[in-house]
Motif scaffolding. Structure first.
Motif, short mmCIF file in Angstrom:
data_model
loop_
_atom_site.label_atom_id
_atom_site.label_comp_id
_atom_site.label_asym_id
_atom_site.label_seq_id
_atom_site.Cartn_x
_atom_site.Cartn_y
_atom_site.Cartn_z
N ILE A 27 0.91 -1.11 0.03
CA ILE A 27 0.10 -0.16 -0.10
C ILE A 27 0.81 1.17 -0.04
O ILE A 27 0.56 2.42 -0.59
CB ILE A 27 -0.94 -0.05 1.03
CG1 ILE A 27 -2.13 -1.26 1.03
CG2 ILE A 27 -1.82 1.43 1.31
CD1 ILE A 27 -2.99 -1.30 2.17
N GLU A 28 2.04 1.15 0.70
CA GLU A 28 2.75 2.52 0.89
C GLU A 28 3.52 2.51 -0.43
O GLU A 28 3.76 3.74 -0.94
CB GLU A 28 4.06 2.05 1.88
CG GLU A 28 4.77 3.30 2.27
CD GLU A 28 4.18 4.49 2.89
OE1 GLU A 28 4.59 5.65 2.56
OE2 GLU A 28 3.11 4.28 3.40
N ALA A 29 3.91 1.67 -1.25
CA ALA A 29 4.49 1.88 -2.38
C ALA A 29 3.43 2.46 -3.64
O ALA A 29 3.82 3.08 -4.38
CB ALA A 29 4.85 0.24 -3.10
N THR A 30 2.22 1.69 -3.41
CA THR A 30 1.02 2.44 -4.41
C THR A 30 1.19 3.89 -4.17
O THR A 30 0.88 4.89 -5.00
CB THR A 30 -0.11 1.91 -4.26
OG1 THR A 30 -0.06 0.16 -4.53
CG2 THR A 30 -1.32 2.45 -4.94
N THR A 84 -7.36 -0.34 -6.69
CA THR A 84 -6.58 -1.63 -7.20
C THR A 84 -6.11 -2.37 -6.09
O THR A 84 -6.29 -3.67 -6.15
CB THR A 84 -5.17 -1.11 -7.96
OG1 THR A 84 -4.35 -0.26 -7.14
CG2 THR A 84 -5.61 -0.37 -9.03
N GLN A 85 -5.61 -1.87 -4.91
CA GLN A 85 -5.35 -2.75 -3.81
C GLN A 85 -6.45 -3.20 -3.23
O GLN A 85 -6.40 -4.68 -2.55
CB GLN A 85 -4.51 -1.81 -2.82
CG GLN A 85 -3.17 -1.58 -3.32
CD GLN A 85 -1.83 -2.79 -3.11
OE1 GLN A 85 -2.19 -3.61 -2.72
NE2 GLN A 85 -0.94 -2.17 -3.10
N CYS A 95 -0.67 -8.17 -9.25
CA CYS A 95 0.40 -8.76 -8.53
C CYS A 95 1.21 -9.80 -9.34
O CYS A 95 2.27 -10.15 -9.22
CB CYS A 95 -0.33 -9.57 -7.33
SG CYS A 95 -0.56 -8.44 -5.84
N ARG A 96 0.30 -10.58 -10.19
CA ARG A 96 0.82 -11.68 -11.37
C ARG A 96 1.79 -10.58 -12.22
O ARG A 96 2.88 -11.26 -12.30
CB ARG A 96 -0.38 -12.19 -12.20
CG ARG A 96 0.29 -13.08 -13.07
CD ARG A 96 -0.93 -13.83 -13.79
NE ARG A 96 -2.24 -13.35 -14.07
CZ ARG A 96 -2.17 -12.41 -15.11
NH1 ARG A 96 -1.04 -12.24 -16.14
NH2 ARG A 96 -3.12 -11.83 -15.54
N HIS A 102 2.24 -11.51 -1.78
CA HIS A 102 1.69 -11.61 -0.40
C HIS A 102 0.09 -10.64 -0.45
O HIS A 102 -0.25 -9.96 -1.36
CB HIS A 102 2.57 -10.94 0.66
CG HIS A 102 2.56 -9.30 0.20
ND1 HIS A 102 3.78 -8.90 -0.68
CD2 HIS A 102 2.02 -8.48 0.68
CE1 HIS A 102 3.73 -7.51 -0.76
NE2 HIS A 102 2.67 -7.04 0.08
N SER A 103 -0.57 -11.03 0.75
CA SER A 103 -2.05 -10.22 0.79
C SER A 103 -1.75 -8.99 1.22
O SER A 103 -0.85 -8.42 1.85
CB SER A 103 -2.68 -11.27 1.86
OG SER A 103 -3.80 -10.52 2.04
#
Length: 207
Positions: A27-30, A84-85, A95-96, A102-103
């Motif tokens: 989430i932080e990266a987003t 998205t998240q 993610c793919r 990871h969740s």
């Protein structure tokens, strides 16, 4: 971003561009992704690869979010997280593509999980809420246990602090008592010294 005449852009290059505008690794990266890029120009490239392909679709969705929040990058980041998240199918695709396994719920404090689930239900509907509940059920059940654990730890440290304050107060009282004893000893010594001087003075007068 001008990619005109770049008809050799690789899948890896497209994924890097996707990660630039929406990094799904956390989430932080987003939130820290690029929220200012609003145009990508591509020419002489098969539309199904970038413009209509899976990677291209996600790139342009991220760019559309940027366009919707031109003057507020923070809002753009939050919107990407929500769209998205917190959307099961969309996140699974991203993610793919980006190699994340990871969740998203591992990034969320269990104490905030009810609010997040409410947000998912409000923005994405009951189906997404069901999938989110299914993915986070163990974390949700552990929330109360965590609250109780934190409360117990707080009570333990509060008791320790109170005990240490009581011990410190006891030592401070003892120090004060000892200071008083030392002051008394010094006063008695001063009186004795003065008496000795007076006694010696009398003896000299008599002789």
């Amino acid at each position: 971003l001008n990619l005109l005449e770049n008809d050799d852009i690789s899948t890896e290059g497209q994924i890097k561009l996707l990660k630039l505008v929406n990094d799904i690794s956390s989430i932080e990266a987003t939130l820290q992704s690029n929220h200012t890029l609003k145009n990508v120009y591509v020419d002489r490239i098969t539309p199904s690869v970038l413009e209509l392909g899976e990677i291209g679709t996600h790139i342009f969705l991220a760019i559309m979010i940027n366009e919707g929040h031109v003057s507020d990058q923070e809002a753009a980041g939050k919107d990407k997280v929500i769209q998205t998240q917190l959307h099961c199918e969309t996140r699974a695709q991203l993610c793919r593509l980006q190699g994340v396994d990871h969740s998203v719920f591992s990034d969320i404090d269990p104490l905030h999980l009810p609010e997040v689930l409410s947000l998912i239900g409000g923005r994405h509907g009951c189906e997404e809420l069901y999938l989110a509940l299914k993915a986070s059920i163990m974390t949700l059940f552990s929330t109360m246990n965590r609250e109780r654990c934190i409360q117990q730890r707080r009570e333990y440290h509060a008791a320790k602090a109170a005990n240490l304050r009581a011990i410190a107060a006891e030592h401070e009282t003892k120090v004060e008592e000892l200071d008083n004893e030392l002051a008394t000893i010094k006063e008695e010594a001063a009186v004795r010294s003065q008496d000795n001087v007076y006694s010696q003075s009398n003896k000299r007068r008599r002789t």
